[in-house]
Design an enzyme around this catalytic site. Structure first.
Site, short mmCIF file in Angstrom:
data_model
loop_
_atom_site.label_atom_id
_atom_site.label_comp_id
_atom_site.label_asym_id
_atom_site.label_seq_id
_atom_site.Cartn_x
_atom_site.Cartn_y
_atom_site.Cartn_z
N ASP A 170 23.46 40.99 20.00
CA ASP A 170 23.75 42.31 20.53
C ASP A 170 22.41 43.01 20.74
O ASP A 170 21.39 42.64 20.14
CB ASP A 170 24.64 43.08 19.56
CG ASP A 170 25.43 44.19 20.26
OD1 ASP A 170 25.03 44.61 21.37
OD2 ASP A 170 26.45 44.64 19.71
N TRP A 171 22.42 44.02 21.57
CA TRP A 171 21.17 44.66 21.98
C TRP A 171 20.48 45.30 20.76
O TRP A 171 21.05 46.15 20.10
CB TRP A 171 21.44 45.67 23.08
CG TRP A 171 21.35 45.11 24.47
CD1 TRP A 171 20.68 45.69 25.52
CD2 TRP A 171 21.91 43.90 24.99
NE1 TRP A 171 20.78 44.91 26.65
CE2 TRP A 171 21.53 43.80 26.36
CE3 TRP A 171 22.68 42.88 24.46
CZ2 TRP A 171 21.90 42.74 27.18
CZ3 TRP A 171 23.07 41.81 25.27
CH2 TRP A 171 22.67 41.76 26.61
#
Length: 979
Positions: free
Chosen positions: A290-291
């Site tokens: 995930d970012w």
């Protein structure tokens, strides 16, 4: 290489023979395909193609890279480069010294799953479909496959290779900020609907990225919280949706979650990513973080995290070289990740989607309005439909051909286009239909004119619904929103320097403070009209740039970077990111033209920056002098401020200038590099709440039917924070009670992504309630279809609706109420959702799988087939429409283990089928069941266990309405692992 070309709904795309295109699934029947035959699915037909024996193995083509050949050519620095992103949305490319084309092109990612958002700043316009809890409530795999297919088509026209969705995180609690992004609290429904979406999307050769792996079900401390959960609960509840989706659809990529699982971050959890995902499930796709969700170098690579996003890297780069030198990593560890990254690039090449496609907003095409509208209508759940007070028929459906019918359309969400929750799921559609507009259009189409008694409750509602009303034309209680309405519709780009004008008249009473973020910034609003100019300088343009009383006559040099802006809710996170420095000075300039004279309220907060707001060179808001920090964008913004009301003249142009600087925030080492952002809202000042409620009740009392539209929006349900309670915001409950008291024939429409409390539900003795979720851009038209009977509602709740928060199985161990710092204890174990209500004998407000229709169905003649040695069996039964109108019924099949060595839920959903029936029509249907329906996970054995014995099978229209029951016996128990 043989190529097949097909005419898709929106474009013609080159398709190549390969075996993983749609995972050997026939989306029409749901059965596995035979003899290696797959199908490419367009809008109306299935097109066969022959599958290759090995997916993407050494494709002999100059256009498609050979993974092993390229891997051998890459230098170590090239390999390291491929393991992190380039900017916010792309993977890195590797140049080819012998060609202008890169050796390894850059893959483009986009947020999903209910739209294709693209960049945060001025991103794509995208079709906005209903939120996932709505689509889950449709129980319609064919419909969801169509949605996936349509989004794949939009990805193709926007150059997107990987869509970040679907989300399948089981909802432990309805308070979760992202609850609306997942399909269901039930792992079987969650996984089955996700598989349908993935099959539809990947049939267009766009890669799905299933997320977030795993146990990512709260936003509170989401980067650092540890989900303390037993392996059995993890397997049976939280991993099973991924397991089912991988078994039935084989998504080509997967995203890890932010949180820790039992003390180890998911992105570096070898047991999760390697032992289970890759070895036990035999899955070999691309794993991405995930970012900003990569927290280590060595551990993450060894666990199998292939790609760190976004770039530039925080945990890789030179750190990988150092780890190799120190022997903490082996080159084989790096090569394994690079090999999978190259496989993802190969899939992108095989898709035929260009790597440098520039989106043209003037030529953009979107999903069909018919599909958007149908998807939305089929997501609406009819919760209550009482008989009318003086007639022997139910309140709904309404008769839109009755021109004498008086309808009042009321509520804070009536004229607002609440089409999505906030955060990563927020998109900018080309248009959005409000409930008021949809109802108006339905009446106009039916009668050719507004009925004489139709009214839009509110100021200026004299004799009829206006075809295109403004927000101020309906009742809006001013404490139902966290933020003021978007200001975009009143803005236009600046044409000249600020004029010399008369001073503004500003009320001297104090302002109020509000907080939280509209749609995580950049996701709100519709359309791509340029409304402002954004400029940025690498050094301060003037020596008094951030002063509260700058000299506006000073010459300002040309900006180092500039761009038009589509919205006054925007974040400059991914615009010219490679050239714009972290420390920058910015200006956002626009022209505000009010459509009404009088007092207006403004609201503003900045993201990753401080700044000031000037109107016609007068300071209105000071957020540069010791601004308070807020919750905006994960704590990287100022608290929003609403100054005293300002008196504006109608149709006069006011120049708005916002001056910002990122230096103060950038010096605090934020988790992402951002060049600032802002959210500016405005609204004509409303009456006091009590006066608005009285007005609503008065208008409702003079109508035959009141349609009251209430609920939440992207301010209340969004990535980044969880809800504090299940209450509707502000004075909404008081508004509902007042309207119902004034008119017993009230239809309450609730727009929310997850359950809300309904303390007024029993007062609707002659009314109706619809759960509309977030219906996407066609929400208003879809609602009208259901209200007026054009569509017979057929959705069933994918979530249990509790009477009160305390009844939820996870309560109180959730969010900020966790017992231990940094840990959330999954005390309910496997008893999540309806399983928890069953085991405690707690009656919810509305049970899982519940939903009414305008017709009635009857079940009969259950037949259960013997269980095979592999655990396969079948339930067969008859459904009859015993009502007077055509309808669709969701038949649900639950299985209970009557005698088990370990405690098990009283019943579990393991199959469903959606059946269309004309009045008095019967159909014999069957639902296939398998070893999943028989098994529980035994932690001591480390395997799934199906124990010999008798199992009860119950069939019906909801989890608490199961008229058919039978038993079937598993003669010999067995254990298993894998899929």
């Amino acid at each position: 290489m043989q190529l097949t070309r097909y005419a898709s709904m929106r474009s013609t795309v080159a398709l190549m023979d390969y075996s993983a295109v749609c995972c050997a699934r026939n989306l029409t029947t749901g059965s596995f395909l035979d003899a290696g035959m797959g199908y490419l699915i367009s809008q109306t037909i299935l097109l066969p193609f022959r599958l290759s024996p090995l997916p993407f193995a050494h494709m002999a083509s100059t256009d498609v890279l050979d993974v092993e050949d390229v891997l051998a050519k890459l230098s170590l620095s090239d390999k390291i480069k491929l393991l992190t992103g380039k900017g916010f949305w792309r993977s890195c490319s590797i140049p080819n010294p012998k060609s202008r084309d890169p050796l390894v092109p850059s893959v483009l990612f986009s947020d999903g799953p209910n739209g294709v958002r693209g960049k945060l700043f001025n991103g794509f316009l995208s079709s906005c479909f209903p939120c996932s809890t709505g689509l889950g409530s449709s129980f319609d795999k064919d419909l969801v496959a169509e949605v996936g297919r349509a989004l794949g088509e939009e990805c193709i026209t926007r150059g997107v290779h990987v869509l970040l969705g679907p989300t399948v995180n089981t909802q432990r609690s309805p308070l979760g900020g992202r609850s609306f992004e997942s399909y269901s609290e039930d792992p079987h429904l969650n996984g089955a609907i996700a598989a349908a979406f993935i099959n539809g999307l990947q049939a267009t050769k766009v890669s799905a990225c299933i997320k977030h792996f795993a146990a990512n079900d709260q936003e509170f401390q989401r980067f650092s919280i540890s989900s303390e959960v037993s392996e059995r609960a993890l397997r049976e509840i939280y991993l099973k949706p991924f397991q089912i989706a991988i078994r039935d659809a084989q998504p080509w990529s997967l995203m890890t979650s932010y949180n820790l699982i039992n003390g180890v971050h998911a992105s570096e959890n070898k047991w999760l990513l390697d032992d289970i995902l890759r070895k036990e499930w035999n899955w070999n796709g691309l794993v991405i973080s995930d970012w900003t969700g990569t927290y280590s170098t060595v551990e993450a690579i060894k666990a199998g995290l292939d790609l760190e996003m976004p770039g530039p890297t925080a945990m890789r780069g030179k750190a990988i070289g150092r780890a190799l030198t120190g022997g903490k990593l082996h080159i084989g560890d790096v090569d394994a990740c690079v090999r999978r990254m190259l496989g993802a690039v190969q899939r992108a090449q095989l898709s035929g989607i260009p790597f440098d496609l520039k989106w043209d907003k003037d030529k953009a095409e979107y999903a069909s309005e018919e599909l958007l509208r149908r998807a939305s209508a089929n997501s609406i759940v009819l919760l209550k439909n009482q008989p009318r007070k003086t007639e022997d028929r139910h309140l709904l459906p309404l008769d839109k051909s009755d021109i004498n019918l008086k309808i009042a359309v009321i509520g804070p969400n009536a004229a607002n286009t609440v089409f999505s929750g906030g955060g990563s799921a927020a998109v900018r559609p080309p248009y959005a239909v409000s409930p008021l507009q949809g109802i108006t259009d339905a009446v106009l189409v039916s009668t050719g004119r507004p009925g004489p008694g139709f009214s839009a409750a509110g100021r200026g509602a004299g004799g009829g619904i206006r075809p295109r009303p403004m927000v101020a034309s309906v009742i809006g209680i001013n404490d139902a929103q966290k933020h003021l309405f978007a200001i975009d519709q009143y803005l236009a780009p600046p044409a000249a320097p600020a004029p010399a004008v008369a001073p503004l008249s500003i009320r001297k009473n104090g302002g109020v403070m509000v907080s939280h973020l509209i749609g995580m910034i950049g996701g709100g609003g519709t359309g791509t009209k340029n409304i402002a100019l954004f400029e940025s300088w690498d050094t301060a343009p003037t020596d008094d740039w951030m002063a509260t009383d700058p000299d506006f006559s000073k010459n300002v040099p040309g900006a180092d970077h500039n761009a038009d802006s589509y919205s006054a809710s925007c974040i400059f996170l991914d615009e010219d990111e490679e050239n714009c420095p972290e420390y920058c000075w910015s200006r956002f300039t626009t022209v505000f033209t009010p459509d009404e004279e009088g007092e207006w309220s403004l609201n503003l907060f900045f993201i990753c920056s401080t700044g000031n707001l000037f109107i016609d060179n007068q300071l209105i808001i000071d957020l540069s002098t010791d601004p308070q920090l807020g919750d905006e964008f994960y704590g990287m913004g100022t608290k929003a401020v609403e100054p005293p009301p300002i008196i504006f003249e109608k149709d006069r142009e006011y120049r708005i200038e916002l001056r910002m600087c990122t230096k103060e925030f950038a010096s605090q080492a934020p988790m992402v590099t951002c060049r600032g952002g802002l959210n500016l809202g405005a609204s004509k000042k409303l009456n006091a709440v009590e006066d608005e409620i009285k007005l609503a009740a008065s208008v409702a009392g003079h109508a035959d039917v009141a349609i009251l539209v209430v609920g939440l929006d992207g301010d209340w349900e969004s990535e980044g924070f969880d809800r504090d309670s299940l209450n509707l915001p502000g004075s909404t409950d008081k508004l509902v009670e007042a309207v119902v008291a004034a008119n017993p024939h009230t239809v309450v429409v609730v727009q929310s992504g997850a359950p809300v409390e309904m303390p007024w539900i029993d007062k609707l003795e002659h009314g109706a309630v619809l759960q509309a979720f977030y219906g996407g851009m066609e929400a208003g038209n879809a609602l009208a279809d259901v209200l007026f009977g054009t569509v017979n509602p057929s959705a069933k709740l994918s979530l249990t609706f509790p009477k009160r928060l305390e009844d939820c199985p996870s309560y109180p161990s959730y969010g900020s109420m966790t017992q231990d710092e940094g840990k959330v204890l999954y005390n309910e174990g496997i008893f999540v959702g309806y399983r928890g209500y069953d085991i405690k004998n707690v009656k919810p407000l509305f049970p899982f799988g519940y939903g009414l229709s305008y017709t009635s169905f009857e079940y009969s003649s259950l037949k259960l087939y013997p269980i095979t040695r592999k655990g396969d069996f079948k339930a067969e039964f008859t459904i009859k429409n015993v009502g007077s109108v055509e309808g669709r019924e969701v038949a649900q099949v639950y299985v209970s283990d009557l005698k088990s060595s370990l405690p098990r839920p009283k019943k579990e959903l393991h199959g469903f089928i959606k059946v269309s029936l004309r009045p008095d029509e019967s159909k014999r249907v069957s639902v296939a069941l398998d070893k999943y329906a028989l098994s529980f996970f035994d932690e001591k054995k480390g395997k799934w266990v199906a124990e010999a014995g008798v199992f009860k099978v119950a069939v019906g229209g909801s989890s608490d309405d199961l008229p058919l029951e039978g038993t079937v016996e598993l003669e010999q128990g067995f254990t298993w692992l894998g899929l």
